[in-house]
Design a protein around this motif. Structure first.
Motif, short mmCIF file in Angstrom:
data_model
loop_
_atom_site.label_atom_id
_atom_site.label_comp_id
_atom_site.label_asym_id
_atom_site.label_seq_id
_atom_site.Cartn_x
_atom_site.Cartn_y
_atom_site.Cartn_z
N VAL A 78 0.85 -1.21 0.00
CA VAL A 78 0.00 0.00 0.00
C VAL A 78 0.88 1.25 0.00
O VAL A 78 0.63 2.21 -0.74
N ILE A 79 1.94 1.23 0.82
CA ILE A 79 2.84 2.41 0.89
C ILE A 79 3.48 2.65 -0.48
O ILE A 79 3.53 3.78 -0.97
N VAL A 80 3.94 1.57 -1.13
CA VAL A 80 4.60 1.71 -2.43
C VAL A 80 3.62 2.23 -3.49
O VAL A 80 3.92 3.15 -4.26
N ALA A 81 2.40 1.65 -3.50
CA ALA A 81 1.40 2.08 -4.49
C ALA A 81 1.05 3.55 -4.30
O ALA A 81 0.92 4.32 -5.26
N SER A 82 0.92 3.95 -3.04
CA SER A 82 0.58 5.34 -2.74
C SER A 82 1.71 6.27 -3.18
O SER A 82 1.47 7.31 -3.80
N ALA A 83 2.96 5.86 -2.89
CA ALA A 83 4.11 6.68 -3.30
C ALA A 83 4.16 6.80 -4.82
O ALA A 83 4.44 7.88 -5.36
N ASN A 84 3.85 5.71 -5.53
CA ASN A 84 3.86 5.75 -7.00
C ASN A 84 2.81 6.71 -7.54
O ASN A 84 3.05 7.43 -8.51
N ARG A 85 1.63 6.72 -6.89
CA ARG A 85 0.59 7.66 -7.34
C ARG A 85 1.04 9.10 -7.13
O ARG A 85 0.79 9.97 -7.95
N GLU A 134 -4.63 10.31 3.94
CA GLU A 134 -5.63 9.55 4.70
C GLU A 134 -5.25 8.06 4.73
O GLU A 134 -5.33 7.39 5.76
N ILE A 135 -4.76 7.54 3.58
CA ILE A 135 -4.32 6.13 3.53
C ILE A 135 -3.14 5.93 4.49
O ILE A 135 -3.12 4.98 5.28
N PHE A 136 -2.17 6.85 4.43
CA PHE A 136 -0.98 6.69 5.27
C PHE A 136 -1.34 6.81 6.75
O PHE A 136 -0.76 6.15 7.61
N ASP A 137 -2.33 7.65 7.05
CA ASP A 137 -2.82 7.80 8.43
C ASP A 137 -3.31 6.44 8.95
O ASP A 137 -2.99 6.02 10.06
N GLN A 138 -4.08 5.75 8.10
CA GLN A 138 -4.60 4.44 8.50
C GLN A 138 -3.48 3.40 8.60
O GLN A 138 -3.49 2.53 9.46
N VAL A 139 -2.48 3.52 7.70
CA VAL A 139 -1.30 2.64 7.79
C VAL A 139 -0.63 2.82 9.16
O VAL A 139 -0.30 1.87 9.86
#
Length: 885
Positions: free
Chosen positions: A587-594, A624-629
């Motif tokens: 999830v972290i990698v996908a978010s960073a790529n976006r 928000e995604i990283f917050d949940q991570v």
């Protein structure tokens, strides 16, 4: 391509022209930048086609579709279309002209639900949809100046169709231009309200429609600022007895207004509104009655307990409709009465509603047992009404569950009705002969999905989640069936609402099972059942976490996973923790790529401030995604403590870059919070990470962002408490950083107050655990001068307990030379005791009272008297009453 298109049109061969246009629309969506060089010419030609009155509607629509598709292709060609001068103005004028294609049919005035769209042509509906899409694509700064130029001549026209078109336009562009419209709220709403007096009923209807749409798109600002003009206007529109369509729509707009409205704004108007709605309920017109029921329901839902005053007047009417509207033609009316009764019941509460609730549930049970037709709207309304009745009645609802659950599970298990056919050139996107079917074209295939079934399925899934949440351990008998129904729907990519409901239900099901086992209501099952359930749910959430295409839903999956881990606790096995950690990495990698893709988009030649704003909003979703991570990792650290550290080692390479100054404040805050959790729950074992993280924490104390500062100073407090000799070399720098936070001129402003309290708490920990490294005679009085803490109530309780412990030991640095700080200590105690339970635990409060009594007996009278006289009068009174009780 353009030459071939022109030749087809010149020869009158519109069929070929339409095929060419469809190919160009596909190109505009997939590779918009391919057209960049010829853009002015291509768009001008398309607008010429759109403006040509002699061509077929289908041809003109496709030319408009091409331009709108280009405007929407902002991910592939950000800002490109905004660089084209005047195209928005021409397109806007074409669409407003298409809105004039509306007829004043008698069927419209009759106000029968079947004729709701009477007089609306294909062009009119198409233009509405395109205005909405165009405004969302180009934004308010581009579209509103164009609207401001065109609307006045439409509003002042003698022709009712032009005035009608102006109002429809405002309603359609509101969502896309909301931010800019809110800045001109009075002007926009004023224009619309003027048309409430228009001589033509269709124009008055359009004005009410615009107010409803603006209430949704510009709320709650519209409600907060303009309730005093909007609500009276809607109330008087309900008096238009000659035009039931106008009355009904005024009632419907009350729904839009109420949904974004605080109870204190709505309540003063309720007398007038409820009175009028009750009159509308008694008209013979079904459309008016249905609208009145919806409006009453929303008014009750928004005003909550304030609606009790109207309950006795309203409920008899609602029950009468429920009992008597049994004809097939009245199905929707009966369905809306159910909705209204259940919302009124929830608003007024169990005590007021319980007697009527029994009667209502008898009717629903009879209905549930009867044979209903597949398209009966009552089915879906009944699912929701049962769930609201459950929310209102709580555990008293359990006896009805055996009636409610079988059809609910049946609805949740509905298979999507999907048809796949070959796509012909004449198929327009999203169009279908059958209104209940939505179509998408993929390559040469046309996929149709029956939306009504999906809506029912989504409602049912939401209701299942609602029952599990409401009934807690009482839901136990249905856990197995509901889990096996909902878990596969985590991958139901046809419909977002179904996925969202399934995601939210997972932790609720675990919670329900855990409570039932703890309270001995689990039909003899023990912890092994909870483990079984957890072994099914946690991997299911992990599996869909990185497959989810929507970032917002990905954040919801992480949130549910986090709650599920909290419930399952140490029942999770090492391989399950590993799979969670692997999923989190993906999830972290996908978010960073976006984020990287967006940065690349920002370098596009046409990138502008509108695009920048949209990019910022998209990046907020990543935060928000990283917050949940962060929450997930924190929960794993709390649950598994030092056993989690090997996994944290793997994650660290993904987290430490987030501490960099080039990252967003939110990324830095979350990375610091994750370290704080690990340091707090793994204590001495986490000292090995101090070298990597502590310098960043000290540096972050000076961040502009108060949330980053709070996370940093909290972490320094944790390291001071558990770091021992590893923290000692950092003591001097930590003190100076904490002083900066505490002494900042705006330290006690609302935004900064939490960071201030946590900095004071960290200072206290340095005093407690590193006294030999500091000048205690300076630092402890500085710490004392900041007390009591009043914002972070968790830290406040800990710090005030620490103060008591230090006074119990009569620490000389705390009391000072000749007890000079005693008056300060007593006044701190007085403030804490005055605040009730907020600032200290009961245990700490009783310690304080004992300490004050000891001081009364041990201190010389002169010291006591001067200490006492330094207190505020109300503090003296409070202490007297505490000490004498």
């Amino acid at each position: 391509m353009m030459r071939a298109l022109a030749e087809s049109l010149n020869c009158g061969n519109e069929g070929s022209a339409q095929e060419a246009l469809e190919m160009m629309i596909e190109l505009a969506g997939a590779e918009p930048r391919f057209l960049r060089r010829q853009l002015p010419d291509v768009v001008a030609s398309m607008l010429q086609i759109a403006e040509a009155p002699g061509l077929e509607d289908g041809t003109r629509h496709l030319a408009v579709e091409f331009v709108v598709t280009l405007a929407e292709a902002r991910e592939r060609a950000p800002g490109m279309m905004r660089k084209l001068p005047r195209y928005v103005g021409r397109l806007f004028a074409v669409l407003m002209t298409m809105l004039l294609d509306v007829q004043d049919e008698p069927a419209w005035h009759a106000a029968v639900p079947e004729e709701e769209d009477a007089g609306e042509t294909g062009s009119y509906v198409f233009a509405q949809e395109c205005l909405d899409r165009l405004a969302i694509a180009v934004g308010g700064n581009t579209i509103l100046p164009v609207a401001a130029e065109l609307l006045p001549s439409f509003f002042s026209s003698e022709d009712w169709k032009r005035r009608h078109a102006a109002l429809v336009t405002i309603a359609q562009i509101a969502e896309g231009s909301a931010k800019v419209m809110i800045k001109n709220l009075e002007q926009v709403v004023g224009m619309v309200l003027n048309s409430f007096q228009d001589p033509h009923p269709r124009v008055r209807w359009a004005a009410i429609n615009a107010v409803g749409q603006l209430s949704t798109d510009l709320g709650p600002e519209l409600q907060n600022q303009l309730h005093h003009v909007v609500l009276p206007a809607l109330a008087s529109a309900m008096d238009d007895v000659q035009n039931p369509r106008v009355q009904a729509h005024a009632a419907s707009a009350i729904l839009n207004f109420s949904e974004n409205c605080r109870p204190d704004i709505l309540t003063p108007y309720l007398d007038g509104i409820v009175g009028k709605l009750l009159l509308l309920l008694q008209t013979g017109n079904q459309m008016v009655q249905e609208a009145a029921l919806t409006a009453l329901a929303s008014a009750a839902d928004s005003s909550q307990e304030h609606f009790q005053k109207y309950y006795d007047a309203v409920m008899p009417y609602l029950k009468a409709i429920l009992m008597n509207a049994t004809d097939k033609s009245n199905r929707m009316l009966r369905a809306k009465s159910m909705e209204c009764i259940s919302l009124v019941g929830m608003a007024v509460g169990k005590q007021k509603f319980k007697d009527d609730a029994k009667q209502v549930m008898e009717v629903l049970m009879t209905l549930q047992g009867s044979q209903m037709e597949a398209d009966d709207p009552i089915t879906s309304y009944m699912l929701q009404a049962w769930a609201r009745l459950c929310k209102c009645l709580g555990q008293d609802f359990l006896p009805y569950m055996s009636v409610v659950m079988p059809p609910l599970l049946q609805s949740a298990q509905l298979k999507p009705d999907v048809s796949v056919t070959s796509a012909g050139p004449e198929d327009e996107i999203g169009e279908s002969d059958d209104e209940g079917v939505e179509t998408i074209t993929l390559g040469d295939k046309r996929i149709g999905i029956r939306t009504s079934l999906l809506e029912e399925k989504a409602t049912a899934c939401n209701m299942l989640c609602c029952y599990a949440d409401e009934l807690k351990e009482g839901f136990f008998p249905w856990i197995d069936q509901v889990t096996t129904t909902l878990a596969p729907l985590l991958k139901f990519y046809f419909h977002e609402e179904v996925r969202k409901a399934a995601i939210s239900a997972m932790p609720e099901l675990l919670r329900s099972a855990k409570l039932a086992i703890e309270k001995g209501q689990a039909q003899g099952r023990d912890k092994s059942y909870l483990k079984q359930l957890s072994d099914y749910i946690v991997p299911a959430l992990v599996e869909v976490m990185h497959k989810e295409p929507e970032p917002q839903i990905c954040a919801s999956i992480l949130e549910s996973l986090n709650e599920s881990i909290q419930v399952s606790g140490t029942l999770l096995e090492e391989n399950q923790v590993r799979s969670v950690v692997e999923g989190v990495k993906e999830v972290i990698v996908a978010s960073a790529n976006r984020r990287i893709e967006r940065t690349a988009r920002a370098k596009a030649e046409d990138f502008d401030s509108e695009e920048e704003e949209l990019l910022r909003e998209e990046n907020e979703q990543e935060d928000e995604i990283f917050d949940q991570v962060g929450d997930c990792i924190g929960t794993l650290a709390k649950t598994f403590k030092t056993y989690f550290l090997p996994f944290f080692d793997e994650l660290s390479m993904y987290l430490t870059p987030m501490l960099g100054k080039d990252r967003t404040s939110e990324e830095r805050r979350i990375a610091i919070c994750i370290f704080d959790d690990v340091a707090e729950h793994c204590r001495e074992a986490a000292i090995r990470y101090y070298d990597a993280y502590l310098p960043s924490l000290l540096e972050a104390c000076t961040s502009e962002n108060p949330d980053v500062r709070q996370a940093a100073v909290y972490g320094i407090g944790i390291c001071a408490e558990f770091g021992g000799s590893a923290f000692r070399p950092h003591t001097g720098e930590a003190l100076s950083r904490l002083y900066n936070v505490i002494k900042h001129p705006n330290a006690l402003d609302l935004d900064n107050a939490m960071a201030y309290d946590n900095a004071v708490s960290a200072l206290g920990k340095i005093c407690q655990f590193h006294r030999d490294s500091i000048d205690a005679s300076q630092v402890i009085p500085a710490w004392l001068s900041c007390l009591p803490l009043k914002n972070d109530l968790i830290e406040a309780k800990l710090v005030h307990e620490q103060l008591c412990a230090m006074l119990e030991k009569s620490e000389r640095e705390l009391l000072g030379h000749n007890n000079q700080y005693l008056p300060k200590i007593v006044s701190v105690f007085a403030e804490i005791l005055c605040a009730g339970k907020d600032l200290a635990t009961e245990q700490t409060s009783s310690k304080m009272v004992n300490l004050l009594r000891q001081l009364q007996t041990t201190l010389p009278p002169s010291v006591l008297a001067s200490t006492w006289s330094s207190l505020q009068p109300q503090q003296q009174l409070a202490l007297q009453s505490v000490l004498s009780s």
